[in-house]
Design a protein around this motif. Structure first.
Motif, mmCIF file in Angstrom:
data_model
loop_
_atom_site.group_PDB
_atom_site.id
_atom_site.type_symbol
_atom_site.label_atom_id
_atom_site.label_comp_id
_atom_site.label_asym_id
_atom_site.label_seq_id
_atom_site.Cartn_x
_atom_site.Cartn_y
_atom_site.Cartn_z
ATOM 1 N N GLU A 31 27.727 6.191 -3.926
ATOM 2 C CA GLU A 31 27.827 4.728 -3.860
ATOM 3 C C GLU A 31 29.065 4.285 -4.903
ATOM 4 O OE1 GLU A 31 27.665 0.585 -2.790
ATOM 5 O OE2 GLU A 31 27.179 2.322 -1.886
ATOM 6 N N MET A 32 29.118 4.856 -5.981
ATOM 7 C CA MET A 32 30.303 4.553 -6.903
ATOM 8 C C MET A 32 31.607 4.947 -6.543
ATOM 9 S SD MET A 32 28.170 5.833 -10.571
ATOM 10 C CE MET A 32 26.628 5.381 -10.903
ATOM 11 N N ALA A 33 31.423 6.075 -5.888
ATOM 12 C CA ALA A 33 32.882 6.770 -5.457
ATOM 13 C C ALA A 33 33.302 5.851 -4.168
ATOM 14 C CB ALA A 33 32.417 8.190 -4.703
ATOM 15 N N ARG A 34 32.301 5.292 -3.543
ATOM 16 C CA ARG A 34 32.936 4.179 -2.507
ATOM 17 C C ARG A 34 33.460 2.857 -2.964
ATOM 18 N NH1 ARG A 34 31.172 -0.107 0.296
ATOM 19 N NH2 ARG A 34 29.535 -0.493 -1.076
ATOM 20 N N ARG A 35 33.055 2.439 -4.061
ATOM 21 C CA ARG A 35 33.529 1.398 -4.713
ATOM 22 C C ARG A 35 34.684 1.500 -5.626
ATOM 23 N NH1 ARG A 35 28.104 -2.058 -6.552
ATOM 24 N NH2 ARG A 35 26.799 -1.530 -4.685
ATOM 25 N N ILE A 36 34.928 2.864 -6.039
ATOM 26 C CA ILE A 36 36.025 3.164 -6.978
ATOM 27 C C ILE A 36 37.364 3.080 -6.098
ATOM 28 C CG2 ILE A 36 37.273 4.963 -8.445
ATOM 29 C CD1 ILE A 36 34.378 5.688 -9.339
ATOM 30 N N LYS A 37 38.604 2.254 -6.518
ATOM 31 C CA LYS A 37 39.628 1.924 -5.857
ATOM 32 C C LYS A 37 41.093 2.167 -6.694
ATOM 33 C CE LYS A 37 37.123 0.839 -2.237
ATOM 34 N NZ LYS A 37 37.028 1.829 -1.016
ATOM 35 N N PRO A 38 41.845 2.590 -6.233
ATOM 36 C CA PRO A 38 43.580 2.486 -6.943
ATOM 37 C C PRO A 38 43.386 0.977 -7.607
ATOM 38 C CG PRO A 38 43.609 3.495 -4.933
ATOM 39 C CD PRO A 38 42.367 3.057 -4.801
ATOM 40 N N GLY A 39 43.965 1.064 -8.786
ATOM 41 C CA GLY A 39 44.121 -0.076 -9.597
ATOM 42 C C GLY A 39 42.886 -0.346 -10.574
ATOM 43 N N MET A 40 41.891 0.253 -10.395
ATOM 44 C CA MET A 40 40.631 -0.318 -11.260
ATOM 45 C C MET A 40 41.001 0.674 -12.493
ATOM 46 S SD MET A 40 36.666 0.749 -10.513
ATOM 47 C CE MET A 40 36.443 -0.429 -9.260
ATOM 48 N N LEU A 41 40.432 0.305 -13.838
ATOM 49 C CA LEU A 41 40.515 0.865 -14.896
ATOM 50 C C LEU A 41 39.133 1.571 -15.185
ATOM 51 C CD1 LEU A 41 41.446 -2.161 -17.290
ATOM 52 C CD2 LEU A 41 43.073 -0.359 -16.286
ATOM 53 N N GLU A 42 39.273 2.587 -15.948
ATOM 54 C CA GLU A 42 38.283 3.288 -16.297
ATOM 55 C C GLU A 42 36.951 2.708 -16.734
ATOM 56 O OE1 GLU A 42 38.222 6.769 -19.126
ATOM 57 O OE2 GLU A 42 39.151 8.064 -17.320
ATOM 58 N N SER A 43 37.217 1.742 -17.710
ATOM 59 C CA SER A 43 36.276 0.786 -18.267
ATOM 60 C C SER A 43 35.679 -0.076 -17.185
ATOM 61 C CB SER A 43 36.775 -0.117 -19.226
ATOM 62 O OG SER A 43 37.832 -0.972 -18.791
ATOM 63 N N GLN A 44 36.291 -0.574 -16.074
ATOM 64 C CA GLN A 44 35.703 -1.356 -14.965
ATOM 65 C C GLN A 44 34.933 -0.291 -14.091
ATOM 66 O OE1 GLN A 44 39.616 -2.677 -13.441
ATOM 67 N NE2 GLN A 44 39.386 -4.837 -14.055
#
Length: 219
Positions: A31-44
């Motif tokens: 689920e996390m992998a599905r929500r991680i997108k280019p432009g997102m910061l590590e902290s986000q």
């Protein structure tokens, strides 16, 4: 402390409980992998990951949630990320979760990519392939922890990657496993039992500044 002590468990422990924790941890990673997108910061990404765990009803976190982007994929668990990078359109990242579900410790991690960089894609796949080879060696040969990591290094070299031998696996159990002081899997001189040890694989690209990580329960 002898091998029996190092594989001790608490009253709550069951193999079914460990396998349930493993399944739940992988569901959270997916689920996390599905929500991680280019432009997102590590902290986000980390903040999002904590929200996913709350949504899925975890008991608690037993080790900090790690999500590493780009060159930070070379960092070990104890090293802090450099800065707060944004995920690129052609990039690599990993997720490392240590979460308690129904009193049992899940600990899994995987590497994923964005875009179509062939060497990043190959690196992410190689971490999983190497994990599978080492796990199969454990299942088939019933060898000790040091032999598992000797074999892992041999296979990594043959595959064209650099194995990070500072990362050598560890115990898990019903929470908290730390009371058993069992040390690293790579230093455990007996054959590790089913459902008690995490096999960790971290590799680096031989020339470019990124790597990949994969870990899961020996079960």
């Amino acid at each position: 402390m002898n091998a029996i002590d190092k594989q001790a468990v608490g009253q709550a422990y069951s193999l079914d409980g460990m396998l349930h924790a493993k399944r739940m941890t992988w569901q959270a990673i997916e689920e996390m992998a599905r929500r991680i997108k280019p432009g997102m910061l590590e902290s986000q990404a980390r903040a999002m990951g904590l929200e996913v765990l709350k949504e899925q009803g975890m008991d608690r976190i037993w080790h900090p949630l790690l999500i590493r982007f780009g060159t930070n994929t070379l960092k070990t668990f104890k090293q802090r990320s450099e800065g707060d990078p944004a995920l690129g359109e052609n990039d690599i990242f990993f997720i490392d979760l240590g979460v308690v579900w129904d009193r049992h410790e899940g600990d899994s991690g995987a590497t994923l990519t964005t875009g179509n960089d062939p060497e990043m894609i190959a690196c992410a796949a190689a971490a999983k392939t190497l994990f599978d080879r080492v796990r199969d060696h454990w299942e088939q040969q019933r060898v000790s922890g040091p032999e598992l990591y000797r074999y892992a290094e041999e296979q990594a070299v043959a595959m064209g990657w650099i194995l990070n031998l500072e990362i050598k696996g560890h115990r898990v159990s019903d929470f908290p496993h730390a009371i058993y002081r069992a040390g690293d899997l790579g230093d455990f001189e007996a054959c590790p039992d089913v459902g008690l040890w995490i096999l960790e694989i971290q590799i680096a690209h031989p020339t470019r500044p990124f790597g990949a990580f994969y870990e899961d329960l020996l079960s």
